[in-house]
Scaffold this active site. Sequence first.
Site, PDB file in Angstrom:
ATOM      1  CG  ASP A 199     -61.254 -35.335  -5.368  1.00  0.00           C
ATOM      2  OD1 ASP A 199     -60.186 -35.931  -5.566  1.00  0.00           O
ATOM      3  OD2 ASP A 199     -61.339 -34.269  -4.741  1.00  0.00           O
TER       4      ASP A 199
ATOM      5  CG  ASP B 126     -61.657 -40.367  -1.357  1.00  0.00           C
ATOM      6  OD1 ASP B 126     -60.644 -39.659  -1.224  1.00  0.00           O
ATOM      7  OD2 ASP B 126     -62.739 -40.105  -0.810  1.00  0.00           O
TER       8      ASP B 126
ATOM      9  CE  LYS C  85     -67.530 -30.978   1.959  1.00  0.00           C
ATOM     10  NZ  LYS C  85     -66.583 -30.254   1.168  1.00  0.00           N
TER      11      LYS C  85
END
Lengths: 1181, 436
Positions: free
Chosen positions: A867, A1096, A936
Amino acid sequence: MSLLRLSAFSKCLNGLTLLERSVNRLPKADHCHYCFTVRNNSGRRIAEPSWKSQKRHFSAAFPKKEDGEKRCLEQSQLLDVLEARIRQLQSDVVSDVQHSKVQFVKAPKSETGAFSGWSSNINSGKSWMPKLGKRVSKEVGQTASPETVKEYPEAPFNEDEQQRVQCYLEACVFSGDIDRASNLLLTNHQNIRQRKVLNIEAYNLMMSVWAKKGSMDPIRQLFVLVEEAGLKPNLSSYSAALECLGRTPNCDPSLINRILQQIEADGLSLDELFCHGVFRQDERDMALKAVLTIQPDFQPSIKSVMPTCSSPLVKDFYSERTDSRYPKLAFSLEELQKKFRNQLNVEQTCAITINSVEALKPLTEHVVKMRNLLTKQRRVWHKTLVGALREKKATMASTSNRLCQYPYLGLLDDKDYADIMIQSLSEMPPSGESLQVLAKNLGIRVYNKFCILRKRQNHMVDKLNRIYNEYVELVAEDNETPSVLPRERWQMLEAEHSSGPSLLGEECHWTHAVLIELGIFLVEFMIDHMKVNRGILSFSHDRKTVPVLYHMYTFRGNKQMGFIKQHPIVTQIHQDAMETTLTFDSYVMPMLCPPVPWTSTRFGAYLLTPTKLMRVGIGNKQHDILLEKCPVEELHPVLDSLTQLGNTAWRINQPLLDVIISVFNDKGCEKLGVPPPLSEAPAIPSYSHQEMATYTSGEKAHLKLEVINAKKKCAEMHSLRMDALYKLSIANHVRDEVFWFPHNMDFRGRTYPCPPYFNHLGSDVTRAILVFAEGKPLGPGGLDWLKIHLVNLTGLKKRSSLAGRLEHANAIMDLIMDSADRPLTGKRWWQDADEPWQALACCMEITNAVRSPDVTQFVSCFPVHQDGSCNGLQHYAALGRDVIGAISVNLMSCEVPQDVYSVVAQKVEDFRVRDAEKGLKIAKDLAGFINRKVVKQTVMTVVYGVTRYGGRLQIEKRLKEIDDFPEDCVWDASRYLVHQVFNSLKEMFTGTREIQDWLTESARLIAKFGNPVEWVTPLGLPVIQSYHRPRVQQLKNNLQSHLSLQICHDSKQKPDVIKQKNAFPPNFIHSLDSTHMMLTALYCYSAGLTFVSVHDCFWTHALTVDTMNKVCREQFVALHSQPILQELAKFLLQKNSSVPINDVNRKEVQEYERMLMLLSKVPQTGNFDLNQVKESMYFFS
Amino acid sequence: MSSQSVRLFVVAVRHMCGHSLVRHTGRQPSSSCGPGVLLQRRAYSLDRGTAGQPQLQQARKDRTPPSSSLNHRNLSAVAVSVQCEPLCKYDFLDVGEVDENTQRAQSCRTTRRFIVDPALASLVTHHLGPDLEDSKAVLFECNPGPGVLTRTLLNAGAQRVVALESEKVFLPDLQALENRVDGQLEVVHCDLFKLDPLKKVVMKPPAMYSDKLFTDLGISEANWTDDVPAKVFSILTPSKERKQLWQLLYSLYEQNSIFRYGRVELNFFISECEYQKLTAKTGDALNYRAYVILWKLACHIELLHKEPWESFVSSSKIKLFIPKGRFSNDNMCLVRMTPRKDLFSSSLTTSNAPILFMMLKQLMVRKRNRLADMLNVWNLDSGPTIMKALGLSKKTKTGDVSPETYKLLFELLNTCPDFTQSWLYQETLESSWRGS
């Protein structure tokens, strides 16, 4: 010419919108024609001197350096004069036409149009359209009059309408109703106003019909019509003419010669015709035959050297191939060919019925009874529908030739329509479906089936068969290592097998309106004809039937929406029968053979099912136009990477699938992402009205709320459950197969697998079920990678180094092996992981590897993921060369992985402490509550354009999850926090912020001047943001008085400034990350790696993780070494520098100058050394 | 848009701004022309208002600096005491300066309209009367703002006024007034249209449960057939009025919220075009809708007065949006809606009212559909018989049936067993509540 000048002049004058409109409204072709006819007809009749004097008047009035007031006055005078003149002209010409009844069939000699040469003797031979000659002459006369132009200046020149007529004509021709088609063409042609709905393709369509019959006269007449309509014949028109001549035995060679000359004269070439033309059946061969009669040695030249993509990023990939080791598949040629035949069979039948995983449940007597009932009912419905459709068509056949649904009903067999209708019924959710959605689905089904049928009729399947069978030699294991790319191989083969039909169908896509109107017709048909006995459930003798479906309205605020629901009886039957089969459209299933490589924007992926390269909303043509304009070689890298992603073979992880199905059939488990069945849903609270009366209003409101929530929950659970059922059933169906996911992309280049339900992009459950079909030995480091991957999946040890993660894995080996051996009965360590099912699958793989005799030789099919850590910010940081930012998103080599969220959280905490010291109440209240989790989501989405408003909502949600956080502070706290998060990001990513602001502001100004934002990715993919102000299209129908479609992508509407501006930064970053992914895919391919991506997150075998990581970092550096922002600025400037500016409006001029300034001033970048990325271990990890 | 209305508006604006270019020659000599214009406009009034005149003059005489207004209050009280003397238990209340009130009204943050003109206030008072001093009905005044109408009502002898104010800005002033008078006024921080919200969990004023409001006020539930227990006055905002009227309609048929306390009479200023839609005639192809039928069935609707838009002060700095439709929309209409005593019967009850709603909504989407066809869609065997019983032909269109006939139709339908089994019935059970 005088009129042209006149119109040009009128543009100079702001006030003269009248003329401007009347002239500019005309399409370009019409424009010329118009002028030409004016010159030839009316021009002759109108006294020349008056024009001249008029002209003199103009030039005198033209202001050079006068002051504004005088100029204005003169303009208005001029306007009066002009208006008077126009009125005079109109009356002149109209009376002229009326009196003289001009009769000219032949075109004027002066004209150099296409048909002057060879089709001038039009009146010889049988007339295909008896009254045409007369009418044509009248029309020509009328076109000449300015009146006709002026009378309908408001009638919009509508591409949609053109496409719609084209669809209709195609449908007529396909169903063999040529009379209807030619009637429609003629009636539209004869009406000047209607003529606009015909484009050249409409005429070509009729030409090719006559060409099939070998009758030349109608084709000639059509050429006359084309000329008359002011259109230009194109390659298809000429190829139809040639084909026709090819079919005529002993045709006149001079005629062919003249056509060839005409092609030359129009600036077209024969090579182009044969290489790029689209042919059906034997059209190409016939056309070639005609050419060969006069040029016996003619051969369409095939370009031996294909031009390659100009992007420097892929220069190596295409030019230096000696080191390339393109991967192969572990199948023999024969196996692959067999797989192809299987897939072809599936696609030809269009729909596939599979067993659902619920089939394993025990049967009760009632269920059996209900199933029988349902089967019987279906048979009855099917029969009624087929019969009724036949009758309906018989009555419709004789109706007028207005645009009706009749041709669309003749495309397929009657029973196919009935199948489609019944399939839609069984798919319908119990709560009903909006009419628009249902109609669209029906329309799309018919369309897909029609496309496949047409391909078959064009003999395309045979050709596909031949080419495909040779193509797969490339990837089969028993052949030598390939040296060419799949796309190149396919193109070579296609060139070799040039005779016969073309594989890419230049079919007209059905417009949204066509799809929905056909759909609504079918829905109405279902409502009218599908009936069920009212007493069917009680088995009573009530003979009265009720419709199965009914139409009603639901009301959302002031809006009403048409809705289709099933009769409760039918819902009951469906529910009780608990059917164990599911019927899907064929494209829902993964492919059983390697997909066809993408060779152009119109061909690739599935064998027969039409697939778009770019997934966009129905009817959104802006992207297609852009792609068509782009030279095809520039798209090669994109096409090749899509092909490569699609060529990855997959298999089912069977042991895991079994575990999941067992959980699924046993009540599910929300925590593990396996949705429970409806029987587990909360009961909807019931109440009686008597009871209600005694409640207080607070209690009443509460009760109502509870009921609403319970219903919402039920609906959600149903859809989640069905989604999981589909996924698992499909997986179960292909459990013993090897399969492929063909890929396409969205408008920014992000890639997606085409099958919608079951694919590797899905949830944890579906990802866990999938493994690569091909296995590779673990090698020396493979097992370690598997262990690290497992720790990554648990979400623990995010801030530990790789060695630390490995250590952790080794420490818990007994837990891992326990999970693998007794997933549901043991200690169930895996269930607490972030991604439990993938973790379990990984546990099993590790256990198997460890227990094998030689770990390094253990063949693993397991995909290991890498990742990007906050990939959006990585790209921003690289663009802006932010040093601090780059470190925090791991662009720089560090001991342990950096975590941007923790860094931001720390920064926010620092701010808070400072503010708390200053005595800010909210800062004090927040003490101890700020952590990584709170910030986050906001940090992650800030790069994708989340606003303070949205950010506050996200933080509010997090704060509410904290139990001991005081509820009344939430609002203030979230507002405070989002502010601090933005501040911290601003400090860390200075360049990022600047770039983001620059992108936003550029987009705002560009959109304000009326253009959508457009750019090209470093890999050459053109991107456009098609966000426009909505236009509402009303579709009239019998069922509802109208249905409104909201269209937000109409390029004629002004751009939606807010959307353009807000979406540009995230879209641009997405276009960059997709470019990075594609580059990585391509270079991994030449290194022989198996590679797939979920945006991604990159997947490969454990053996090759290191190689992939290296490629990934190299490509990132290569990508950002390009002057990306400079190129972007250059492109934007070039696209938007020529907007029409009203120089009277001072403010507008200023804004315009500001835009040019802004676009030419690219933000400054920081000092980060990009090459450090190559060393960064945690860049992707 | 008629040119006349534009002209009127322009004149009004000029006067308001004080840039009086045209010398105004009204009946009364005036230095500030604002009230003069308003007064002339009063000619629109349907009613030959009497109470307005003396009050207005009084207000004008009162035009003095605020500091001295207290002294003047007594004077002015004397001036009108001839009229009001027996009714007042306290000093006559000064309604305040027009300019000052205007300013205060404009300080409101939400878009609202206010009555600041004393003449208009007394006119409204008159319509809310006529027997204010004797009536037992509680008067709810929604969003009084600066309280001009409140004071006028009290001056006119209203026995019990409840001011429901949703903006905190106006509360202190109103509460001061509350303390000054002797129990005739109660001020509550509350919004009538935020009563009994469905979605809110935490209840914060101005949102409130109606039973809390009424219990606090000491008003108990009443029977539907009792006399009107309360009157509500409010000025609706054009952009929200349709939604708010729907909201009340649901409460009314369910006897929920304020209607739990009896047949509350509604006195609303609504836009003229909304009024015309509300009272659309049977057969009106565009405006005859379920909404109209339901209101007509539920209430006796009476137009009391028309007042030009300009008479109201709006809070928003930007000119408030006045919807333009096919109708003239120059005025606000004061409409009185009195719920009918005989609305509920054995067949129409609060429990099956949602079905009536659903039925009418479905029927009225396309007004050119035949009623018979629609009944067929619901699979009713007895459809034709009922149609016959009502004297409707087979060809009757849904848009041509009067509200009364619809009520009869519904009552008849309710007696047949297949209606309660039809899908329509089930459908309603699923989605009948407002807000869902």
